[in-house]
Design a protein around this motif. Structure first.
Motif, PDB file in Angstrom:
ATOM      1  N   ALA A 177       0.827  -1.207   0.000  1.00 31.20           N
ATOM      2  CA  ALA A 177       0.000   0.000   0.000  1.00 31.20           C
ATOM      3  C   ALA A 177       0.861   1.257   0.000  1.00 31.20           C
ATOM      4  N   ALA A 178       0.647   2.101  -0.993  1.00 28.47           N
ATOM      5  CA  ALA A 178       1.322   3.401  -1.063  1.00 28.47           C
ATOM      6  C   ALA A 178       0.491   4.428  -0.308  1.00 28.47           C
ATOM      7  N   THR A 179       1.137   5.203   0.552  1.00 30.61           N
ATOM      8  CA  THR A 179       0.445   6.216   1.345  1.00 30.61           C
ATOM      9  C   THR A 179       1.054   7.592   1.070  1.00 30.61           C
ATOM     10  N   ILE A 180       0.537   8.602   1.766  1.00 29.57           N
ATOM     11  CA  ILE A 180       0.924   9.984   1.445  1.00 29.57           C
ATOM     12  C   ILE A 180       1.773  10.652   2.513  1.00 29.57           C
ATOM     13  N   ALA A 181       2.145   9.928   3.567  1.00 37.48           N
ATOM     14  CA  ALA A 181       2.804  10.594   4.690  1.00 37.48           C
ATOM     15  C   ALA A 181       3.748   9.636   5.409  1.00 37.48           C
ATOM     16  N   PRO A 182       4.610  10.170   6.290  1.00 36.65           N
ATOM     17  CA  PRO A 182       5.458   9.297   7.112  1.00 36.65           C
ATOM     18  C   PRO A 182       4.609   8.375   7.978  1.00 36.65           C
ATOM     19  N   LYS A 183       5.184   7.269   8.406  1.00 39.21           N
ATOM     20  CA  LYS A 183       4.425   6.314   9.216  1.00 39.21           C
ATOM     21  C   LYS A 183       3.972   6.916  10.538  1.00 39.21           C
ATOM     22  N   THR A 184       4.681   7.941  11.010  1.00 37.19           N
ATOM     23  CA  THR A 184       4.307   8.569  12.280  1.00 37.19           C
ATOM     24  C   THR A 184       3.189   9.593  12.120  1.00 37.19           C
ATOM     25  N   SER A 185       2.829   9.913  10.883  1.00 32.55           N
ATOM     26  CA  SER A 185       1.756  10.879  10.645  1.00 32.55           C
ATOM     27  C   SER A 185       0.418  10.291  11.058  1.00 32.55           C
ATOM     28  N   ILE A 186      -0.487  11.176  11.445  1.00 33.14           N
ATOM     29  CA  ILE A 186      -1.828  10.745  11.843  1.00 33.14           C
ATOM     30  C   ILE A 186      -2.551  10.037  10.702  1.00 33.14           C
ATOM     31  N   TYR A 187      -2.187  10.372   9.459  1.00 33.36           N
ATOM     32  CA  TYR A 187      -2.832   9.731   8.313  1.00 33.36           C
ATOM     33  C   TYR A 187      -2.488   8.244   8.233  1.00 33.36           C
ATOM     34  N   ASN A 188      -1.363   7.875   8.817  1.00 35.45           N
ATOM     35  CA  ASN A 188      -1.015   6.460   8.880  1.00 35.45           C
ATOM     36  C   ASN A 188      -1.355   5.846  10.236  1.00 35.45           C
ATOM     37  N   THR A 189      -1.057   6.559  11.323  1.00 37.12           N
ATOM     38  CA  THR A 189      -1.306   5.971  12.643  1.00 37.12           C
ATOM     39  C   THR A 189      -2.794   5.803  12.935  1.00 37.12           C
ATOM     40  N   ALA A 190      -3.640   6.664  12.354  1.00 34.29           N
ATOM     41  CA  ALA A 190      -5.082   6.574  12.609  1.00 34.29           C
ATOM     42  C   ALA A 190      -5.849   5.917  11.471  1.00 34.29           C
ATOM     43  N   ILE A 191      -5.204   5.745  10.312  1.00 33.09           N
ATOM     44  CA  ILE A 191      -5.945   5.229   9.153  1.00 33.09           C
ATOM     45  C   ILE A 191      -5.268   3.997   8.545  1.00 33.09           C
ATOM     46  N   ALA A 192      -4.134   4.177   7.894  1.00 33.66           N
ATOM     47  CA  ALA A 192      -3.543   3.075   7.124  1.00 33.66           C
ATOM     48  C   ALA A 192      -3.100   1.906   8.002  1.00 33.66           C
ATOM     49  N   ASP A 207      -8.126 -13.572   9.311  1.00 34.25           N
ATOM     50  CA  ASP A 207      -7.304 -14.616   9.942  1.00 34.25           C
ATOM     51  C   ASP A 207      -5.937 -14.731   9.277  1.00 34.25           C
ATOM     52  N   GLY A 208      -5.376 -13.579   8.924  1.00 34.01           N
ATOM     53  CA  GLY A 208      -4.037 -13.557   8.354  1.00 34.01           C
ATOM     54  C   GLY A 208      -3.958 -13.922   6.885  1.00 34.01           C
ATOM     55  N   LYS A 209      -5.105 -14.120   6.238  1.00 36.21           N
ATOM     56  CA  LYS A 209      -5.087 -14.512   4.825  1.00 36.21           C
ATOM     57  C   LYS A 209      -4.781 -13.335   3.900  1.00 36.21           C
ATOM     58  N   VAL A 210      -5.025 -12.116   4.394  1.00 35.22           N
ATOM     59  CA  VAL A 210      -4.701 -10.916   3.618  1.00 35.22           C
ATOM     60  C   VAL A 210      -3.837 -10.007   4.486  1.00 35.22           C
ATOM     61  N   LYS A 211      -2.720  -9.582   3.938  1.00 36.95           N
ATOM     62  CA  LYS A 211      -1.807  -8.682   4.632  1.00 36.95           C
ATOM     63  C   LYS A 211      -1.703  -7.382   3.836  1.00 36.95           C
ATOM     64  N   ILE A 212      -1.832  -6.259   4.517  1.00 41.61           N
ATOM     65  CA  ILE A 212      -1.611  -4.955   3.894  1.00 41.61           C
ATOM     66  C   ILE A 212      -0.247  -4.461   4.345  1.00 41.61           C
ATOM     67  N   ASP A 213       0.674  -4.360   3.412  1.00 40.98           N
ATOM     68  CA  ASP A 213       2.037  -3.901   3.706  1.00 40.98           C
ATOM     69  C   ASP A 213       2.076  -2.384   3.518  1.00 40.98           C
ATOM     70  N   VAL A 214       1.894  -1.650   4.612  1.00 46.22           N
ATOM     71  CA  VAL A 214       1.810  -0.187   4.557  1.00 46.22           C
ATOM     72  C   VAL A 214       3.201   0.412   4.400  1.00 46.22           C
ATOM     73  N   GLN A 215       3.391   1.134   3.308  1.00 46.28           N
ATOM     74  CA  GLN A 215       4.651   1.832   3.061  1.00 46.28           C
ATOM     75  C   GLN A 215       4.421   3.337   3.213  1.00 46.28           C
ATOM     76  N   GLU A 216       5.325   3.998   3.894  1.00 49.89           N
ATOM     77  CA  GLU A 216       5.127   5.426   4.114  1.00 49.89           C
ATOM     78  C   GLU A 216       5.273   6.209   2.815  1.00 49.89           C
ATOM     79  N   GLY A 217       4.768   7.430   2.846  1.00 46.80           N
ATOM     80  CA  GLY A 217       4.765   8.260   1.652  1.00 46.80           C
ATOM     81  C   GLY A 217       6.142   8.414   1.035  1.00 46.80           C
ATOM     82  N   GLY A 218       6.202   8.290  -0.291  1.00 47.45           N
ATOM     83  CA  GLY A 218       7.447   8.475  -1.017  1.00 47.45           C
ATOM     84  C   GLY A 218       8.243   7.212  -1.259  1.00 47.45           C
TER      85      GLY A 218
END
Length: 360
Positions: free
Chosen positions: A30-45, A57-68
């Motif tokens: 998952a591509a995001t728009i902000a650093p992992k410490t941003s509220i957009y990631n800590t509260a959403i992604a 049950d672990g069958k789908v994993k979302i690999d959150v990558q910080e913006g950029g």
């Protein structure tokens, strides 16, 4: 006896071969728009990834990558299209203004408020329109995933009390609000990345800036370098994020897992709005107790801004329709009809609200 043993062994092999292969884990970058410490990631992604993992049950994993990391922040949807990312998590407005629909559907200046944005999305046809639009124009599947409250209208070196105060003001903003301020009120919009705002405000290279909610703005320190804090953020009274991926890739995910991913997105939408509001309250304790002067925009300002914003939407929709794009008209009509209906019937609701901050 031997033939019984051989028969049993053969039966076991046949049964084993007939068993379906163990389902492989689906990992989505998952591509995001902000650093992992941003509220957009800590509260959403990041909560979204956790809910998806738990509900499937672990069958789908979302690999959150910080913006950029996977793509520049304004190119996250493009990264999904070209395969650099499997999912884009961010606001529709980051698609830019080539299709005005994207400057309306996730947030619109003077549009739906904190109380009405989620009812419109889930019960008033908003998410359905968003999904239809993405399929028709980008071959994507998307879902509303995350919501937030009103932003700060501006941190400013100059007081802003009337729309006339906007004339000539070097105001950092983006998207349709930049056009509305320029065409409607003679402001001088400046478009620069958020990373440059503190420095530009400190050096007075700009007169004012909008950026985000009180909690995010406080963390960036805008209140330290600009005297005036102006609220409410009618340019972004509420907003939603979406989680989008290519339709063909989404369609290959089993239906039961799709349903659980959608449920995770809805849970995060409700929880993120509430959690961000509480973080904003904590930030406001500091902002209101500091040396800044807080200005609350009055009803005349809001009315004139709303008139200008709806005119922009009508003009954009008419131009798009003439070019064969019906979506801005469909979306703006849905938003404004719902907003007007909400305003008409909302007096029956008891709302804990006051028009200004209590003076100490």
């Amino acid at each position: 006896m031997q033939h019984l043993i051989r028969g049993a062994a053969l039966g076991a092999v046949v049964a084993l071969l007939a068993m379906p292969a163990a389902a492989q884990t689906i990992t989505l970058r998952a591509a995001t728009i902000a650093p992992k410490t941003s509220i957009y990631n800590t509260a959403i992604a990041i909560p979204f990834a956790a809910y998806v993992d738990k509900l499937t049950d672990g069958k789908v994993k979302i690999d959150v990558q910080e913006g950029g990391v996977l793509a520049p922040i304004f190119k996250i949807f493009e990264a999904v299209e070209d395969g650099r990312a499997d999912m884009a998590i961010g606001p529709a407005s980051f698609l830019g203004g080539k299709d005005p629909t994207n400057l309306m559907i996730g947030s619109f200046p003077t549009g739906l408020g904190v109380d009405s944005i989620i009812p419109w999305m889930y019960n008033g046809g908003g998410e359905k329109l968003l999904q239809e639009h993405r399929r028709a124009t980008m071959k994507m599947h998307t879902m509303v995933m995350g919501a937030g409250p009103s932003e700060v209208f501006a941190h400013s070196h100059k007081p802003i009390r009337t729309v006339e105060d906007l004339k000539g003001l070097k105001f950092r903003t983006l998207g349709n609000w930049a056009a509305i301020m320029k065409d409607g009120f003679g402001a001088a919009p400046v478009v620069v990345p958020g990373s440059e705002l503190y420095s530009m405000l400190e050096k007075k290279a700009i007169d004012a800036t909008e950026y985000s909610m009180p909690s995010e703005n406080k963390a960036l320190g805008f209140q330290e370098v600009a005297k005036y804090v102006i609220m409410p953020g009618i340019h972004a009274g509420s907003w939603t994020f979406e989680a989008a991926m290519m339709g063909d890739k989404w369609d290959k995910i089993p239906k039961d897992l799709q349903d659980k991913i959608h449920l995770a997105a809805k849970l995060v939408t409700f929880e993120s709005l509430n959690s961000i509001i509480m973080q904003d309250f904590a930030a406001l304790d500091t902002l209101l107790g500091g040396k800044n002067e807080v200005i609350i925009l009055d009803e005349t300002f809001k009315r004139k801004a709303k008139e200008a914003a709806r005119k922009w939407a009508a003009d954009a929709a008419a131009k798009a329709k003439a070019e064969g794009n019906p979506w801005p008209e469909r979306v703006s009509k849905s938003i404004f009809d719902f907003q007007d209906r909400w305003a008409k019937y909302s007096p029956y609701l008891v709302v804990d609200h006051q028009s200004d901050f209590t003076k100490k």
